[in-house]
Design a protein around this motif. Sequence first.
Motif, PDB file in Angstrom:
ATOM      1  N   GLY A 298       0.790  -1.224   0.000  1.00  0.00           N
ATOM      2  CA  GLY A 298       0.000   0.000   0.000  1.00  0.00           C
ATOM      3  C   GLY A 298       0.821   1.272   0.000  1.00  0.00           C
ATOM      4  N   SER A 299       2.137   1.153   0.011  1.00  0.00           N
ATOM      5  CA  SER A 299       2.998   2.334   0.007  1.00  0.00           C
ATOM      6  C   SER A 299       3.173   2.848  -1.417  1.00  0.00           C
ATOM      7  CB  SER A 299       4.367   1.995   0.600  1.00  0.00           C
ATOM      8  OG  SER A 299       5.036   1.074  -0.238  1.00  0.00           O
ATOM      9  N   ASP A 300       3.531   4.127  -1.534  1.00  0.00           N
ATOM     10  CA  ASP A 300       3.800   4.692  -2.856  1.00  0.00           C
ATOM     11  C   ASP A 300       4.907   3.914  -3.557  1.00  0.00           C
ATOM     12  OD1 ASP A 300       1.865   6.643  -2.600  1.00  0.00           O
ATOM     13  OD2 ASP A 300       3.261   8.172  -1.880  1.00  0.00           O
ATOM     14  N   SER A 301       5.910   3.517  -2.793  1.00  0.00           N
ATOM     15  CA  SER A 301       7.014   2.750  -3.352  1.00  0.00           C
ATOM     16  C   SER A 301       6.524   1.440  -3.965  1.00  0.00           C
ATOM     17  CB  SER A 301       8.043   2.472  -2.248  1.00  0.00           C
ATOM     18  OG  SER A 301       9.048   1.611  -2.704  1.00  0.00           O
ATOM     19  N   SER A 302       5.689   0.719  -3.253  1.00  0.00           N
ATOM     20  CA  SER A 302       5.204  -0.563  -3.775  1.00  0.00           C
ATOM     21  C   SER A 302       4.282  -0.346  -4.975  1.00  0.00           C
ATOM     22  CB  SER A 302       4.501  -1.372  -2.687  1.00  0.00           C
ATOM     23  OG  SER A 302       3.246  -0.828  -2.355  1.00  0.00           O
ATOM     24  N   PHE A 303       3.554   0.759  -4.993  1.00  0.00           N
ATOM     25  CA  PHE A 303       2.691   1.043  -6.147  1.00  0.00           C
ATOM     26  C   PHE A 303       3.521   1.304  -7.410  1.00  0.00           C
ATOM     27  CE2 PHE A 303      -0.945   2.557  -3.228  1.00  0.00           C
ATOM     28  CZ  PHE A 303      -1.487   1.280  -3.194  1.00  0.00           C
TER      29      PHE A 303
END
Length: 150
Positions: A13-18
């Motif tokens: 759910g983090s910006d990084s994972s997106f």
Amino acid sequence: MAAYQTIVVGTDGSDSSFRAVDRAAAIAADADATLVIASAYHPARQEDVARLQDQLGPDVAYQVVGSTPAEEAVRTASERARFAGAKKIDTVVVDGEPVPTLTRLVNERSADLLVVGNRGLNTLAGRILGSVPSEAARKSTVDVLIVHTT
């Protein structure tokens, strides 16, 4: 080598994972592959939920009902993947740790590519304790793409 058929990507759910999801979706779109978006989590313990509900009292505006943050993460990731052009998308929310969950999904879905972000890879804690991308790369039996997301 043939194009990838099934791609597994993890999100928390983090910006990084997106950003890793975006890259995996673009690859899936180009290869007409199935994209499996997974999120591993640990549900709140019932005693913790009861304690918090006691503290919150009747103020239900702050009580969580229904979906978990992991379900919201895969829902958002799925929307992003569709926007990036992926057509065949499956989402999975699993109670568990990230790396064992991802490697199990790779095997269960006969995936040929695992995509993860690089968050934690170059941190001191990541070097001492290990990180999801480095552990996933070590334990995977298929190609692993570590996307520069940080």
